[in-house]
Write a protein that holds these residues in place. Structure first.
Motif, PDB file in Angstrom:
ATOM      1  N   VAL A 177      57.493   9.113  -8.272  1.00 39.25           N
ATOM      2  CA  VAL A 177      57.162   8.994  -9.855  1.00 39.25           C
ATOM      3  C   VAL A 177      56.021   9.389 -10.117  1.00 39.25           C
ATOM      4  O   VAL A 177      55.251   9.571  -9.440  1.00 39.25           O
ATOM      5  N   SER A 178      55.492   9.285 -11.453  1.00 40.50           N
ATOM      6  CA  SER A 178      54.176   9.742 -11.983  1.00 40.50           C
ATOM      7  C   SER A 178      53.056   8.433 -11.592  1.00 40.50           C
ATOM      8  O   SER A 178      52.884   7.700 -12.132  1.00 40.50           O
ATOM      9  N   GLY A 179      52.423   9.318 -10.254  1.00 46.34           N
ATOM     10  CA  GLY A 179      51.286   8.292 -10.108  1.00 46.34           C
ATOM     11  C   GLY A 179      49.967   8.187 -11.142  1.00 46.34           C
ATOM     12  O   GLY A 179      49.336   7.154 -11.156  1.00 46.34           O
ATOM     13  N   VAL A 180      49.986   9.403 -11.722  1.00 48.56           N
ATOM     14  CA  VAL A 180      49.050   9.487 -12.854  1.00 48.56           C
ATOM     15  C   VAL A 180      49.125   8.298 -13.904  1.00 48.56           C
ATOM     16  O   VAL A 180      48.265   7.636 -14.283  1.00 48.56           O
ATOM     17  N   LEU A 181      50.284   8.272 -14.346  1.00 50.15           N
ATOM     18  CA  LEU A 181      50.933   7.360 -15.528  1.00 50.15           C
ATOM     19  C   LEU A 181      50.610   5.715 -14.871  1.00 50.15           C
ATOM     20  O   LEU A 181      50.232   5.017 -15.724  1.00 50.15           O
ATOM     21  N   ALA A 182      51.167   5.769 -13.491  1.00 53.51           N
ATOM     22  CA  ALA A 182      50.914   4.294 -12.757  1.00 53.51           C
ATOM     23  C   ALA A 182      49.435   3.980 -12.933  1.00 53.51           C
ATOM     24  O   ALA A 182      49.250   2.720 -13.326  1.00 53.51           O
ATOM     25  N   VAL A 183      48.703   4.604 -12.838  1.00 60.86           N
ATOM     26  CA  VAL A 183      46.902   4.528 -12.659  1.00 60.86           C
ATOM     27  C   VAL A 183      46.690   4.000 -14.219  1.00 60.86           C
ATOM     28  O   VAL A 183      46.122   2.974 -14.397  1.00 60.86           O
ATOM     29  N   VAL A 184      47.050   4.892 -15.221  1.00 62.81           N
ATOM     30  CA  VAL A 184      46.858   4.742 -16.579  1.00 62.81           C
ATOM     31  C   VAL A 184      47.479   3.378 -17.037  1.00 62.81           C
ATOM     32  O   VAL A 184      46.594   2.354 -17.686  1.00 62.81           O
ATOM     33  N   ARG A 204      30.417   2.267 -14.226  1.00 58.70           N
ATOM     34  CA  ARG A 204      29.589   3.252 -14.875  1.00 58.70           C
ATOM     35  C   ARG A 204      29.038   4.113 -13.991  1.00 58.70           C
ATOM     36  O   ARG A 204      28.689   5.357 -14.221  1.00 58.70           O
ATOM     37  N   LEU A 205      28.527   3.819 -12.660  1.00 59.58           N
ATOM     38  CA  LEU A 205      27.727   4.375 -11.908  1.00 59.58           C
ATOM     39  C   LEU A 205      28.919   5.559 -10.943  1.00 59.58           C
ATOM     40  O   LEU A 205      28.769   6.623 -10.988  1.00 59.58           O
ATOM     41  N   VAL A 206      30.072   5.161 -10.849  1.00 64.79           N
ATOM     42  CA  VAL A 206      31.331   5.795 -10.354  1.00 64.79           C
ATOM     43  C   VAL A 206      31.413   7.364 -11.217  1.00 64.79           C
ATOM     44  O   VAL A 206      31.647   8.242 -11.035  1.00 64.79           O
ATOM     45  N   ASP A 207      31.807   6.830 -12.698  1.00 60.39           N
ATOM     46  CA  ASP A 207      32.071   7.784 -13.770  1.00 60.39           C
ATOM     47  C   ASP A 207      30.866   8.591 -13.742  1.00 60.39           C
ATOM     48  O   ASP A 207      31.238   9.863 -13.732  1.00 60.39           O
ATOM     49  N   LEU A 244      40.743  11.937  -9.642  1.00 59.78           N
ATOM     50  CA  LEU A 244      41.383  11.822 -10.874  1.00 59.78           C
ATOM     51  C   LEU A 244      41.687  10.329 -10.992  1.00 59.78           C
ATOM     52  O   LEU A 244      41.459   9.917 -12.011  1.00 59.78           O
ATOM     53  N   PRO A 245      42.166   9.461  -9.847  1.00 64.02           N
ATOM     54  CA  PRO A 245      42.483   8.022  -9.882  1.00 64.02           C
ATOM     55  C   PRO A 245      41.474   7.149 -10.543  1.00 64.02           C
ATOM     56  O   PRO A 245      41.549   6.601 -11.629  1.00 64.02           O
ATOM     57  N   PRO A 246      40.301   7.081 -10.004  1.00 59.16           N
ATOM     58  CA  PRO A 246      39.132   6.416 -10.395  1.00 59.16           C
ATOM     59  C   PRO A 246      38.747   6.732 -11.844  1.00 59.16           C
ATOM     60  O   PRO A 246      38.510   5.684 -12.638  1.00 59.16           O
ATOM     61  N   LEU A 247      38.812   8.041 -12.192  1.00 64.16           N
ATOM     62  CA  LEU A 247      38.152   8.525 -13.561  1.00 64.16           C
ATOM     63  C   LEU A 247      39.310   7.856 -14.671  1.00 64.16           C
ATOM     64  O   LEU A 247      39.017   7.410 -15.617  1.00 64.16           O
ATOM     65  N   LEU A 248      40.532   8.071 -14.446  1.00 63.17           N
ATOM     66  CA  LEU A 248      41.496   7.527 -15.375  1.00 63.17           C
ATOM     67  C   LEU A 248      41.341   6.149 -15.384  1.00 63.17           C
ATOM     68  O   LEU A 248      41.704   5.741 -16.512  1.00 63.17           O
ATOM     69  N   TYR A 249      41.513   5.550 -14.200  1.00 58.76           N
ATOM     70  CA  TYR A 249      41.572   3.915 -14.483  1.00 58.76           C
ATOM     71  C   TYR A 249      40.275   3.613 -15.066  1.00 58.76           C
ATOM     72  O   TYR A 249      40.607   2.686 -16.009  1.00 58.76           O
ATOM     73  N   SER A 250      39.088   4.024 -14.723  1.00 55.85           N
ATOM     74  CA  SER A 250      37.847   3.576 -15.652  1.00 55.85           C
ATOM     75  C   SER A 250      38.226   3.913 -16.980  1.00 55.85           C
ATOM     76  O   SER A 250      37.647   3.080 -17.745  1.00 55.85           O
TER      77      SER A 250
END
Length: 554
Positions: free
Chosen positions: A230-237, A264-267, A57-63
């Protein structure tokens, strides 16, 4: 395991190739292939929710955040928040009430837990289709912004519901406080991580170091957020949005090119594995259904799918029916604040299009863009096996099955039909307007460069020859951009106008580059040019080719 990974990569590549030629979304085809594989005899890959939430989840959200526009999300913040926070909360609550009222023996907390899991859309499939059919930028921004922010809302809601189901206690004030703390803390952590990335600017000139920092950033943001509760997901975004907004000032051109290619390759690989993984969970989610009678399963699935499919369009219609004053865009340019300069009227017109409420066609398209994905499955798989008293978690197997069905119905059903729906609605970006904006910006950039050259010539008399040479090149480029603008101004259509002369010039330039490549290879094959030097010269030609527009008038 290695053989499985290689086979998965082969499947992902083939499906991507098929999708590119048929127009079918890979995100819908891969889960079906995963289901077929799951039904065959042999080993299967189970879904580890911790692995998905911490590694995938973190790399996909960050990208996705890096590719998003912080300014565009701010302009459409009202509807983005409406979909990513309010609609997610309402979906979770209504599914919970539906389970409590209509599913025999189901508790409200367990129902809200599955509601929280299936509430957040995964925009990967919708965005892939939307970009292929040239969905208007505002629609892309809304889908993208919703997908970035809704996971944090859903996962926080899920944790509250699970705590209530496991402990048997629920406090509304405590739940609200927990949600606010997680959101505010996640924003603060994301901003702090983005600030740390900015401090690392001296290291980002080297493309390899820039890539290493970029790949590590989402994991740092997520782990720091989770460590601080706290929200790690929101922190990534938030980190991704800020870093993406500041990227032009933070990194060199070479670093940006390489980092973009790496992401792009990671995604491509992560998304492919994720969608294959979804289909392979079928045996796991059906094995515990023997304890339920058919009517209970049908009612539970009907409540889950019904709320997901019906609430979204109802919510969009309701929110778009609010008074016009509530649709005022946050920020942006207003007519009285706009500078009196060429192009400002068009910028006001584009800003006004962002500010207006959605049309009925846009509401229909957004209603059908709510595909669910692996986050829903990962979230529901985090449900504990037992409560604090040692009893089994209420209806866990039924909740898993309902989530899987919702993901499959939306991902495959909506994913396969989204492109035909968008085409039928006639929703397309105004290509002429987009090309006009690009060429206005290019012209402004060249004019700024010409002004800077005048300053250089004034303080460095010895650079007169270099300045004149560069000025000649820039003036030729400016004339080309203005010529494209004149062609676009004469076009009365939203489709890009064609220019036979310019298309011919592009073909000639590409032919010349191909001839240079062929000659360099002949030199290498004859032993006159070492391979290392060939790669240096090939990169020069590759960058020259990259500068050529894909379409003549763009």
């Amino acid at each position: 395991m290695l053989l499985f990974v290689l086979a998965a990569v082969a499947v992902i590549v083939v499906v991507r190739w098929v999708a590119a030629r048929t127009g079918l979304p890979a995100a819908a085809l891969l889960p079906l292939i995963g289901i077929v594989y799951a039904l065959l005899p042999g080993p299967n890959i189970g879904l580890d929710p911790d692995l998905v939430l911490m590694i995938v989840l973190p790399p996909l959200l960050y990208s996705a955040a890096l590719d998003s526009s912080l300014l565009d999300i701010r302009r459409n913040l009202r509807i983005v928040v409406s979909l990513s926070v309010l609609l997610v909360l309402l979906t979770g609550v209504l599914v919970g009430i539906g389970f409590h009222l209509f599913v025999a023996g189901a508790t409200l907390a367990a129902g809200i837990a599955v509601g929280a899991a299936i509430a957040p859309p995964d925009p990967v499939a919708a965005l892939a289709v939307g970009r292929r059919v040239n969905l208007p930028p505002k629609m892309v921004t809304i889908i993208q912004g919703e997908g970035l922010l809704n996971d944090a809302t859903a996962l926080t809601m899920l944790s509250v519901a699970v705590a209530a189901a496991v402990g048997g206690e629920f406090s509304f004030p405590s739940a609200v406080a927990q949600f606010v703390l997680a959101a505010v803390g996640g924003v603060a952590v994301g901003a702090a991580v983005a600030w740390l990335v900015r401090l690392a600017r001296p290291f980002t000139a080297d493309p390899l170091l820039s890539n290493a920092i970029s790949l590590a950033t989402p994991f740092v943001a997520y782990l720091l957020g989770e460590e601080l509760h706290v929200s790690g997901v929101l922190a990534v975004v938030i980190a991704g949005l800020i870093v993406g907004h500041k990227t032009p000032q933070l990194t060199s051109g070479a670093a940006r090119l390489q980092t973009s290619a790496v992401w792009r390759l990671v995604d491509f690989l992560l998304e492919g594995f994720v969608f294959l993984l979804i289909g392979q969970q079928l045996p796991e989610v059906v094995k515990g259904l023997r304890q339920y009678d058919r009517s209970t399963i049908v009612i539970a699935v009907a409540v889950s799918v019904g709320v997901v499919l019906l609430l979204r369009p109802a919510w969009l219609v309701m929110t778009q029916s609010l008074p016009r004053s509530l649709h005022t865009r946050l920020g942006g340019i207003s007519e009285q604040d706009a500078p009196d300069e060429p192009g400002s009227a068009r910028r006001i017109e584009r800003a006004d299009r962002n500010a207006r409420r959605l049309t009925s066609r846009e509401v229909v398209a957004l209603s059908w863009s709510g595909t669910r994905g692996v986050i829903s499955l990962a979230a529901i798989f985090t449900l504990p096996l037992t409560t604090n008293s040692g009893a089994p978690f209420p209806d866990r197997d039924l909740l898993l099955f309902c989530t899987f069905v919702v993901v499959l119905v939306t991902l495959v059903g909506q994913g396969l039909t989204f492109a035909p729906l968008v085409r039928m609605l006639g929703l397309r970006a105004n290509e002429t307007d987009q090309a006009r904006v690009r060429n206005e910006a290019r012209s402004a950039a060249v004019e700024a460069a010409l002004a800077r050259l005048d300053e250089v010539a004034a303080v460095e008399p010895d650079s007169a020859v270099a300045v004149n040479t560069t000025r000649t090149q820039l003036l030729a480029r400016l004339a080309r951009y203005r010529g494209r603008l004149d062609l676009l101004e004469q076009s009365g259509s939203s489709e890009l106008p064609t220019s036979p002369e310019y298309e011919a010039a592009l073909r000639v330039r590409r032919t010349a580059i191909d001839a240079q490549r062929e000659e360099l290879v002949r030199w290498r094959d004859s032993g006159r040019l070492p391979d290392e030097e060939l790669r240096v010269l090939e990169r020069e030609l590759d960058h020259e080719e990259l500068l050529l527009p894909r379409r003549a008038s763009s």
